[in-house]
Design a protein around this motif. Structure first.
Motif, short mmCIF file in Angstrom:
data_model
loop_
_atom_site.label_atom_id
_atom_site.label_comp_id
_atom_site.label_asym_id
_atom_site.label_seq_id
_atom_site.Cartn_x
_atom_site.Cartn_y
_atom_site.Cartn_z
N VAL A 195 37.84 163.36 84.61
CA VAL A 195 37.14 162.88 85.80
C VAL A 195 35.86 162.81 85.91
O VAL A 195 35.26 161.87 86.27
CB VAL A 195 38.00 163.72 87.16
CG1 VAL A 195 37.11 163.43 88.44
CG2 VAL A 195 39.21 163.65 87.11
N CYS A 196 35.18 163.82 85.40
CA CYS A 196 33.67 163.70 85.27
C CYS A 196 33.04 162.64 84.46
O CYS A 196 32.36 161.94 84.83
CB CYS A 196 33.20 165.20 84.55
SG CYS A 196 31.27 165.25 84.44
N GLU A 197 33.85 162.48 83.28
CA GLU A 197 33.23 161.31 82.27
C GLU A 197 33.62 159.90 82.93
O GLU A 197 32.87 159.16 83.02
CB GLU A 197 34.28 161.29 81.15
CG GLU A 197 33.58 160.24 80.09
CD GLU A 197 34.01 160.27 78.65
OE1 GLU A 197 34.04 159.40 77.98
OE2 GLU A 197 34.38 161.43 78.42
N ALA A 198 34.87 159.80 83.44
CA ALA A 198 35.29 158.68 84.28
C ALA A 198 34.16 158.35 85.42
O ALA A 198 33.99 157.23 85.71
CB ALA A 198 36.76 158.72 84.58
N SER A 199 34.05 159.37 86.22
CA SER A 199 33.10 159.12 87.44
C SER A 199 31.76 158.68 87.15
O SER A 199 31.12 157.86 87.68
CB SER A 199 33.14 160.13 88.37
OG SER A 199 34.54 160.65 88.66
N LEU A 200 31.22 159.52 86.06
CA LEU A 200 29.76 159.16 85.75
C LEU A 200 29.75 157.70 85.04
O LEU A 200 28.79 156.97 85.21
CB LEU A 200 29.46 160.34 84.83
CG LEU A 200 29.05 161.48 85.26
CD1 LEU A 200 28.72 162.58 84.06
CD2 LEU A 200 27.85 161.51 86.23
N ARG A 201 30.91 157.22 84.26
CA ARG A 201 30.94 156.12 83.63
C ARG A 201 30.92 154.97 84.99
O ARG A 201 30.13 154.02 84.58
CB ARG A 201 32.09 155.86 82.81
CG ARG A 201 31.78 156.39 81.32
CD ARG A 201 33.08 155.96 80.45
NE ARG A 201 33.08 156.75 79.23
CZ ARG A 201 32.14 156.38 78.17
NH1 ARG A 201 31.47 155.38 78.22
NH2 ARG A 201 32.15 157.00 77.06
N GLY A 202 31.85 155.41 85.89
CA GLY A 202 31.86 154.60 86.92
C GLY A 202 30.59 154.35 87.84
O GLY A 202 30.34 153.23 88.51
N ALA A 203 29.78 155.34 87.55
CA ALA A 203 28.24 155.57 88.33
C ALA A 203 27.22 154.91 87.40
O ALA A 203 26.06 155.09 87.74
CB ALA A 203 28.14 156.79 88.93
N ALA A 204 27.60 154.50 86.21
CA ALA A 204 26.87 153.85 85.33
C ALA A 204 25.58 154.91 85.10
O ALA A 204 24.44 154.67 84.74
CB ALA A 204 26.02 152.57 85.73
N LEU A 205 26.11 156.22 84.65
CA LEU A 205 25.16 157.33 84.34
C LEU A 205 25.63 157.90 83.25
O LEU A 205 24.87 158.78 82.72
CB LEU A 205 25.00 158.29 85.71
CG LEU A 205 24.16 159.36 85.80
CD1 LEU A 205 22.58 158.86 85.89
CD2 LEU A 205 24.17 160.30 87.09
N TRP A 206 26.74 157.72 82.66
CA TRP A 206 27.41 158.67 81.72
C TRP A 206 26.24 158.56 80.58
O TRP A 206 26.15 159.65 79.86
CB TRP A 206 28.86 158.12 81.33
CG TRP A 206 29.18 158.89 80.10
CD1 TRP A 206 29.52 158.10 78.75
CD2 TRP A 206 29.73 160.15 79.97
NE1 TRP A 206 29.84 159.15 77.95
CE2 TRP A 206 30.13 160.40 78.61
CE3 TRP A 206 29.93 161.03 80.86
CZ2 TRP A 206 30.70 161.43 78.16
CZ3 TRP A 206 30.46 162.36 80.31
CH2 TRP A 206 30.74 162.47 79.02
N ASP A 207 25.93 157.37 79.90
CA ASP A 207 25.23 157.44 78.64
C ASP A 207 23.90 158.26 79.05
O ASP A 207 23.14 158.47 77.75
CB ASP A 207 25.00 155.94 78.26
CG ASP A 207 26.03 155.06 77.79
OD1 ASP A 207 27.02 155.89 77.29
OD2 ASP A 207 26.20 153.95 77.88
N GLU A 208 23.37 158.21 80.16
CA GLU A 208 22.14 158.98 80.25
C GLU A 208 22.38 160.28 80.48
O GLU A 208 21.18 161.02 80.16
CB GLU A 208 21.28 158.25 81.58
CG GLU A 208 21.03 156.81 81.52
CD GLU A 208 20.74 156.21 83.08
OE1 GLU A 208 19.92 156.95 83.65
OE2 GLU A 208 21.16 155.34 83.48
N VAL A 209 23.34 160.88 80.68
CA VAL A 209 23.41 162.57 81.01
C VAL A 209 24.63 163.16 80.21
O VAL A 209 24.58 164.43 80.25
CB VAL A 209 23.66 162.73 82.50
CG1 VAL A 209 22.80 161.98 83.35
CG2 VAL A 209 25.00 162.10 82.93
#
Length: 292
Positions: A164-178
């Motif tokens: 869920v963490c990864e999916a949500s951060l990807r959904g918020a366009a933040l995963w690659d940055e954090v």
């Protein structure tokens, strides 16, 4: 909850209302809302039904009736103090604790009455995501910010939380940055990143509707652009109701736009129509910057 009534003040019958709807509203007349047929043809996720709201003796919302389309982005626009944020905060009942608050009418979330006395407000708010003007990450890690809603519901499976963490951060366009610093504090992110973290936290709970209250007003132009791009990407996956004071932002990001003035819904339709061929001259005057 009180039943909807004709509580709204009526102007003296001897006085004819001005032809200009906004002037008529300012003088206390009731004017009909212009709701486009395309709005009514959509499947609603949220229905606002003859909704009135008072703070003490001051009426802030007047018989608002509008559906909010499922899977689309709907923007609320209008001058400061016109009731946009009051309406948005009424959807998840954030106004409940305001002293002297009184409402009539109703709102329905996927058919469930939001103001039914039997409605559990905590459960209601779990069905919605809320993002405020100023980013408000919790004083905990990026990871724990995102999975917070799952934690409080008792989820302990690390695999589920990670997914869920990864999916949500990807959904918020933040995963690659954090992705390499998930255990760092969310408070250490930039303002724009913090706001995207708050959006990730909101969508982690798979909300039925996502409420955005001027989500870019505290951000610089670059961060604002990223949030606008994100809102575009959320379209279709989530139903978004957004307050914005920025006409260009509404035109760029939303499918539907509702123009409000002094607590009334004036015109509501597809964004392209509102900005290029509105039914009302008053709407055209506002969206083109001739007043407001």
């Amino acid at each position: 909850m009180q039943a909807a009534t004709s509580d709204a003040r009526q102007a003296p019958s001897a006085e004819a209302p001005p032809a200009d709807r906004l002037l008529a509203v300012a003088r206390g007349f009731e004017v009909p809302s212009e709701v486009h047929a395309k709005v009514l043809a959509e499947q609603p996720v949220l229905e606002v039904d003859r909704f009135n709201l008072w703070y003490g003796t001051k009426q802030a919302l007047h018989r608002i009736t509008m559906p909010v389309s499922k899977g689309k982005v709907t923007a609320l626009v209008g001058p400061s103090g016109c009731g946009k944020s009051t309406l948005l905060r009424s959807v998840n009942r954030l106004n409940d604790l305001v002293q002297g608050l009184r409402i009539t009418g109703d709102m329905r979330l996927n058919g469930d009455s939001i103001y039914d006395p039997r409605m559990d407000v905590i459960d209601l708010r779990k069905r919605m995501g809320m993002v405020f003007q100023k980013p408000n990450p919790f004083p905990m890690s990026i990871y724990e910010n995102v999975v917070y809603s799952l934690r409080i519901d008792g989820e302990r499976n690390r695999g589920v939380l990670d997914e869920v963490c990864e999916a949500s951060l990807r959904g918020a366009a933040l995963w690659d940055e954090v992705k390499d610093r998930l255990q760092d504090s969310g408070l250490g992110l930039s303002g724009g990143q913090q706001q995207r973290l708050c959006i990730a936290r909101a969508i982690a709970a798979e909300p039925e509707v996502l409420l955005l209250d001027e989500p870019c007003s505290a951000l610089d132009p670059i961060a604002t652009g990223k949030i606008e791009d994100l809102i575009q990407e959320l379209r279709g996956h989530y139903s978004v109701l957004m307050v914005t004071h920025n006409m260009q932002q509404a035109s760029r990001t939303s499918d539907y736009t509702a123009f409000m003035y002094l607590g009334r819904l004036i015109e509501y339709g597809p964004t392209t129509d509102i900005f290029t061929k509105p039914v009302l001259s008053e709407t055209e005057a506002y969206v083109t910057g001739r007043f407001g």
